[in-house]
Each structure stands twice: as C-alpha cells, then as structure tokens.
Design a protein around this motif. Structure first.
Motif, mmCIF file in Angstrom:
data_model
loop_
_atom_site.group_PDB
_atom_site.id
_atom_site.type_symbol
_atom_site.label_atom_id
_atom_site.label_comp_id
_atom_site.label_asym_id
_atom_site.label_seq_id
_atom_site.Cartn_x
_atom_site.Cartn_y
_atom_site.Cartn_z
ATOM 1 N N THR A 199 0.821 -1.214 0.000
ATOM 2 C CA THR A 199 0.000 0.000 0.000
ATOM 3 C C THR A 199 0.852 1.260 0.000
ATOM 4 O O THR A 199 0.560 2.213 -0.722
ATOM 5 N N ASN A 200 1.928 1.249 0.805
ATOM 6 C CA ASN A 200 2.708 2.478 1.019
ATOM 7 C C ASN A 200 4.143 2.413 0.516
ATOM 8 O O ASN A 200 4.909 3.340 0.722
ATOM 9 N N GLY A 201 4.532 1.310 -0.129
ATOM 10 C CA GLY A 201 5.863 1.223 -0.706
ATOM 11 C C GLY A 201 6.945 0.934 0.315
ATOM 12 O O GLY A 201 6.690 0.386 1.394
ATOM 13 N N TYR A 202 8.168 1.314 -0.009
ATOM 14 C CA TYR A 202 9.320 1.055 0.855
ATOM 15 C C TYR A 202 9.300 1.959 2.086
ATOM 16 O O TYR A 202 8.932 3.139 1.997
ATOM 17 N N HIS A 203 9.737 1.393 3.203
ATOM 18 C CA HIS A 203 9.719 2.103 4.479
ATOM 19 C C HIS A 203 11.085 1.999 5.158
ATOM 20 O O HIS A 203 11.306 1.141 5.996
ATOM 21 N N PRO A 204 12.036 2.864 4.763
ATOM 22 C CA PRO A 204 13.338 2.867 5.452
ATOM 23 C C PRO A 204 13.197 3.555 6.813
ATOM 24 O O PRO A 204 12.484 4.545 6.959
ATOM 25 N N HIS A 205 13.861 3.033 7.813
ATOM 26 C CA HIS A 205 13.872 3.656 9.128
ATOM 27 C C HIS A 205 15.101 3.186 9.890
ATOM 28 O O HIS A 205 15.762 2.235 9.497
ATOM 29 N N GLN A 206 15.391 3.881 10.966
ATOM 30 C CA GLN A 206 16.540 3.524 11.787
ATOM 31 C C GLN A 206 16.142 3.378 13.252
ATOM 32 O O GLN A 206 15.318 4.135 13.758
ATOM 33 N N HIS A 207 16.761 2.388 13.888
ATOM 34 C CA HIS A 207 16.684 2.226 15.336
ATOM 35 C C HIS A 207 18.074 2.537 15.872
ATOM 36 O O HIS A 207 19.052 1.891 15.480
ATOM 37 N N ILE A 208 18.165 3.526 16.750
ATOM 38 C CA ILE A 208 19.456 3.959 17.283
ATOM 39 C C ILE A 208 19.480 3.703 18.777
ATOM 40 O O ILE A 208 18.617 4.189 19.519
ATOM 41 N N LEU A 209 20.446 2.922 19.225
ATOM 42 C CA LEU A 209 20.607 2.634 20.646
ATOM 43 C C LEU A 209 21.605 3.629 21.219
ATOM 44 O O LEU A 209 22.792 3.606 20.869
ATOM 45 N N LEU A 210 21.131 4.519 22.089
ATOM 46 C CA LEU A 210 21.973 5.551 22.694
ATOM 47 C C LEU A 210 22.495 5.077 24.042
ATOM 48 O O LEU A 210 21.710 4.680 24.908
ATOM 49 N N PHE A 211 23.801 5.123 24.230
ATOM 50 C CA PHE A 211 24.424 4.790 25.506
ATOM 51 C C PHE A 211 24.652 6.101 26.249
ATOM 52 O O PHE A 211 25.510 6.907 25.857
ATOM 53 N N CYS A 212 23.882 6.342 27.315
ATOM 54 C CA CYS A 212 24.004 7.615 28.028
ATOM 55 C C CYS A 212 23.516 7.462 29.468
ATOM 56 O O CYS A 212 23.208 6.361 29.924
#
Length: 385
Positions: A199-212
């Motif tokens: 329905t909506n095509g390609y879905h690029p995304h990122q998961h970022i694990l922040l160490f803080c």
C-alpha cells in the motif's frame, strides 16, 4: 494530512496494534524466551530456508543481469577457497558453518551470510550493553527511532539518498549536540531497516541505541530537530510518529531484531497482510511472485554498499570490542570458539544441492557425524573427521 503522511500514520497505527514497543527490563529476562528444543527446531528449518532462498536469488539476479555469474554474491557458498572445505561448529550454541568457501559477506541481502554476521554482531551489542549498565546505576540505554513519510510511487534509491542527507542534518544540529553532551552520551549503535508495503511502498527507518545517563529528554524539541532536518531535504513526517524515543529497559528486543535467529525466523509472519521484511519479500518471490521479485531486486540494487549496523566512532574501543569486518566473520577468522566437525574435498561441495548443504550443516550443528557421513557417502564425497 497529505498522502505520504497518511500512509506513515497508518503504518504506525498497525505497529502499535501489534504491541511492538520495547517493554523489557535491562537486568531481567523476557517471558517469551524459547526453549532450547524450540530454538534448535527453528534453526534446523531456517537453515533450509536460508540456503533455498540464497540459491533462488543468486539464479534470479544472474538471470536478470544484475550480478555477474562469477561475482562473490553468485558464488557465495557455491565455490570453494582451496581444495579442502571445513565444517565447523559451536558446541555451546549447537550452530555450524562452512569455512573455506566463497562468501559475499552481504549482511543486507544474503540469507546465509546475514545470519552468521548478525549472530556475531548481536553478541557484541550484548557485551556493550551489559558492560555499560554495570558501570554505573545511572547508566542506561535509549531507543531512538527515526522515520519519515513515503508513498508507493517513491523509488527506494531516492528515499535512501534523501534519508541519509536528513540524518546528516539531524546529527549536525548544534542544539542536539549540546543536549546529547549534557546526558553523558558515550556513543550510539544504529540499525537500518527497510520494509515494504503493498500500500505504502518502501519504508526505510533507523533504530538507534543511545548509551548515556538517565535523562529527561525534551521529546518535543527532538521531534522538532528531526522534522526540520527532513524539511531541508524535501521529506516530511508526523511529529508523534517520525521520531520516537523510549528508555530501552532491555536491549533484548533490539538485539532480537538483528540477531541471526530473527533474520529469517517467523518467515511467514506478515506475508499476506501486505507488509514484508526483505527476507519475507524474498520468500514471496521464491514462491513465484513476479512483483515481489521486482521489488527485491530494486532493494538489492538500492542497498549496495550499505551496512545494516553501525557503531559510532570509538564506541567499540570503549567497550574493548575489536573492529572485525563482516568478511572476517563469514570467513571464520573472527570465531576462534568454533571447532572442526569434518573436512571434505571441495570438488564434491559444488555438486551438493542447496538442501543437501543445509542438511549437512544441520548435522554438524547437532554433532551428528553418522548422518553427515551417510549423506557424503551417498554423493561420493571424500571426507574425514
């Protein structure tokens, strides 16, 4: 709300409905831990799936002239390096691999190499997370998710170029840098994921694990920084969807996303609902779907040279983790814990079918030399323990 933002909102609603948010305890364990028997059974099945899909896509990419017939991807686990091929195993985890074979080390696209690479990478992340949490009670990890609006008509290659530029603008933001400096951030690990929707095509995304350190982040400000970064490159998003930040009380869900067991585990899940991971898309293509084949080939071309997992500069050194390449992992150089199961003459290897290669590797994983020997005897291969 425009069409792309509506599509983004629709996808987010579906994800919330499937309860995909992180809700684990950093020092605890998940209630969904599978038994050893379940894990072994899934590994057995997934090994067959990986080799079958690899064989399919190698043939298809050569047929479509996307890759040369003598390139590393087309020769991956088909050609040998030298005259002897070794089967090695990890006695602790009951997993096995081929050494001295050509490998493409493509963690984004190769069903076989991705499993070995991500298995090693997940171990590295677990080490970093546990070390960071044990250093100080105020240390924690946050999961930052970044995405944007997209539509069926968008080409993946174009989306990835724009996404990269938006990310560069986001991390260059002076206000964001100052904010991260005050929270004691030592670095981040980024996983890039790409899904496809009919329905909506390609879905690029990122998961970022922040160490803080444990911090009360101004979520509204963070979302504003990301939306402005998107606008600078002609992209857009919905404030409460394009950026999400939660304290990852356990990185377990994150690790599962990138581990070898999940690279092809639950392969059928999502198929039929119109949403596909790259490997689910590949499985649909192998089942005879022309549109899925076209979409996977577009994915293959668009992600060439990309890394699915990246550590910020100096973070591995901080945790005493060596900088090992994906190629070193698939070649076996980065896994000294593996022990020899058997050696075989390489000439026989190229005559094994994808299913036979998978079956032989499974026999090695479970230390079943009797059945492994019977298989090799049947094809007339010379081998020794």
């Amino acid at each position: 709300m425009n069409e792309k933002e509506s599509a983004l909102h629709s996808e987010a609603t579906e994800k919330q409905g499937s309860n995909t948010r992180y809700s684990f305890n950093l020092h605890g364990s998940s209630s969904n831990v599978k038994s050893k028997l379940q894990q072994d059974r899934e590994y057995f099945i997934n090994t067959f799936t990986r080799f079958t899909l690899q064989n399919f896509i190698q043939n298809k990419l050569v047929e479509r002239s996307v890759i040369p017939y003598n390139g590393n991807f087309s020769k991956c686990h088909r050609a040998s390096i030298g005259s002897i091929i070794s089967l090695v195993r990890n006695a602790e985890t009951s997993r096995a691999y081929y050494n001295n074979v050509v490998t493409c080390a493509n963690a984004m696209c190769c069903p076989v190499c991705s499993a070995r690479i991500m298995g090693k990478r997940s171990t590295e992340i677990k080490k970093a997370v546990h070390q960071w949490l044990n250093e100080d009670l105020l240390n924690t990890c946050y999961m930052l998710t970044l995405t944007f609006a997209h539509g069926l008509q968008d080409r993946l290659a174009d989306l990835l170029v724009a996404f990269k530029l938006a990310l560069e603008a986001f991390w260059r933001n002076g206000s964001l840098k100052r904010l991260l400096a005050t929270c004691g951030r030592v670095g981040r690990i980024t996983a890039t994921e790409i899904q496809y929707s009919q329905t909506n095509g390609y879905h690029p995304h990122q998961h970022i694990l922040l160490f803080c350190r444990k911090t009360d982040f101004d979520l509204a400000a963070l979302r504003g920084y990301w939306l402005r970064a998107l606008e600078t490159v002609g992209l857009s998003g919905l404030s409460d969807i394009a950026l999400d930040l939660i304290e990852a009380r356990s990185a377990e869900n994150y690790l599962t996303k990138i581990s070898s067991e999940m690279a092809l585990g639950n392969l059928k899940q999502g198929r039929g609902s119109g949403h596909y991971s790259p490997m689910q898309l590949l499985a649909e293509a192998a089942d005879g779907s022309g549109w899925a084949t076209d979409r996977y080939i577009e994915f293959f071309r668009a992600v060439k040279g990309m890394h699915s997992l990246c550590w910020s500069r100096g973070l591995k050194a901080y945790f005493g983790i060596g900088n090992i390449s994906d190629q070193e992992i698939t070649d076996g150089a980065a896994q000294p814990e593996l022990t020899k199961f058997l050696d075989m003459i390489s000439d026989a290897f190229k005559f094994l079918s994808a299913s036979e290669k998978a079956l032989l590797r499974n026999y090695a994983a479970f230390d079943d030399f009797e059945h492994a020997a019977a298989l090799l005897d049947r094809v007339g291969a010379e081998y020794w323990k």
